[in-house]
Design an enzyme around this catalytic site. Structure first.
Site, PDB file in Angstrom:
ATOM      1  N   ASP A   1       0.864  -1.184   0.000  1.00 40.27           N
ATOM      2  CA  ASP A   1       0.000   0.000   0.000  1.00 40.27           C
ATOM      3  C   ASP A   1       0.898   1.230   0.000  1.00 40.27           C
ATOM      4  OD1 ASP A   1      -1.827   2.024   0.301  1.00 40.27           O
ATOM      5  OD2 ASP A   1      -2.531   1.416   2.282  1.00 40.27           O
ATOM      6  N   GLY A   2       0.846   2.010  -1.075  1.00 43.50           N
ATOM      7  CA  GLY A   2       1.685   3.180  -1.202  1.00 43.50           C
ATOM      8  C   GLY A   2       1.129   4.418  -0.528  1.00 43.50           C
ATOM      9  N   ASP A   3       0.106   4.274   0.292  1.00 47.84           N
ATOM     10  CA  ASP A   3      -0.450   5.415   1.041  1.00 47.84           C
ATOM     11  C   ASP A   3      -0.885   4.921   2.412  1.00 47.84           C
ATOM     12  OD1 ASP A   3      -1.351   7.951   1.670  1.00 47.84           O
ATOM     13  OD2 ASP A   3      -3.258   7.740   0.621  1.00 47.84           O
ATOM     14  N   LEU A   4       0.063   4.352   3.144  1.00 44.35           N
ATOM     15  CA  LEU A   4      -0.251   3.680   4.404  1.00 44.35           C
ATOM     16  C   LEU A   4       0.096   4.589   5.581  1.00 44.35           C
ATOM     17  CD1 LEU A   4      -1.216   0.976   5.670  1.00 44.35           C
ATOM     18  CD2 LEU A   4       1.195   0.341   5.835  1.00 44.35           C
TER      19      LEU A   4
ATOM     20  N   GLN B   1      -5.654   6.430   7.544  1.00 44.94           N
ATOM     21  CA  GLN B   1      -6.246   5.615   6.492  1.00 44.94           C
ATOM     22  C   GLN B   1      -6.612   4.220   6.994  1.00 44.94           C
ATOM     23  OE1 GLN B   1      -7.109   7.441   3.997  1.00 44.94           O
ATOM     24  NE2 GLN B   1      -5.554   7.328   2.398  1.00 44.94           N
TER      25      GLN B   1
END
Length: 294
Positions: free
Chosen positions: A192-195, A199
């Site tokens: 996951d590049g937006d962890l 979120q």
């Protein structure tokens, strides 16, 4: 009928987005039409982030969440990521109309995010989630190694264009770390590049569930820098920062050196991006991480 919250209308996203402001005015009718099409009933007050509105709904006896995104937002990648993980650690996608910017999602609890936990506890949960998410990734999605190589190539020119905002030693430490991460085989696990903890929400299928994931493949500690800078104000001492990183590393079961590399790569990248876009609060946090781990 729902009403778009005034706090949603005040988001910077809409300041220079005339189509977006028109979409805000249409939201009550869009929600009503989608509820009719999908057999939904509004089941609570809407909530929002910076870009999308989420309306609690029911479909028969099933509680769900109707998520609406404005024109111009491409839901295809997000829906593809949710279908890829298929509820494994991430919110479940129940239905979608990508052209209309609408998704029907598993109901989570937006009032209970991981950010309410201590930074160390949050880092440990995020580290554990990286293992849950690390199923084989499609070869077509971006690789963390490719991202690192791009960062290494572009950093010096960006730094110079900004008037050399940090010492060259910090720039070189970030570039060297990016070079190491580009040279090593990152593998094919999903990332996951937006962890980060905002979120991750409480749910019923899982205690903690990721929302809005960005699908990459490779080093699952790719976003550990964001894990740290998003809570850095709560980590006053250097040993506190190292403790949070250690909690992530232990839970993720990754090499500490590789995690430190990604802290440097992502902190340098975000520092430069932040200065390019006029941010004032986050670049100093990134500099602190660079100074601590270089």
């Amino acid at each position: 009928m729902i009403t778009a919250p005034s706090s949603f209308r005040r988001m910077p996203r809409w300041w220079h987005d005339e189509p977006g402001r028109a979409w805000l005015d249409r939201l009550p009718a869009l929600v009503a039409r989608r509820c009719e099409d999908w057999g939904l009933e509004v089941d609570g007050d809407p909530v929002h982030g910076s870009n999308a509105l989420v309306v609690p709904v029911r479909q028969g006896t099933l509680g769900a969440a109707l998520r609406l995104s404005p024109p111009g937002d491409d839901l295809a990648l997000e829906c593809a990521a949710l279908r890829h993980w298929d509820g494994r650690g991430v919110v479940e996608l129940l239905d979608s109309d990508e052209a209309a910017g609408v998704m029907l999602l598993e109901r989570l609890d937006p009032s209970r995010s991981l950010s309410a936990q201590t930074p160390q506890r949050s880092a440990a949960v995020l580290g554990t989630l990286t293992r849950t998410l690390a199923v084989p990734a499609p070869g077509t999605v971006p690789s963390t190694g490719e991202i690192a190589a791009d960062e290494a190539r572009a950093a010096t020119a960006r730094w110079e264009a900004l008037g050399e905002p940090v010492p060259r030693t910090l720039l070189e430490a970030g570039i060297a770390a990016a070079g190491r991460r580009a040279a090593d085989d990152p593998g094919h696990g999903s990332v996951d590049g937006d962890l980060h903890d905002q979120q991750v929400l409480a749910g019923t299928r899982h205690r903690w569930t990721v929302v809005d994931p960005v699908l990459l493949r490779g080093d699952r500690e790719y976003d550990v820098g964001r894990v740290l800078w998003s809570r850095l104000d709560e980590l006053p001492a250097d040993e506190d920062v190292r403790g949070a990183l250690g909690a992530f590393v232990e839970a993720a079961q990754i090499p500490p050196g590789r995690a430190r590399d990604w802290v440097l790569v992502r902190s340098l990248s975000y520092l430069l991006w932040g200065l390019e876009h006029g941010l004032t609060r986050d670049p100093p946090k990134c500099r602190r991480l660079l100074e601590l781990f270089a």
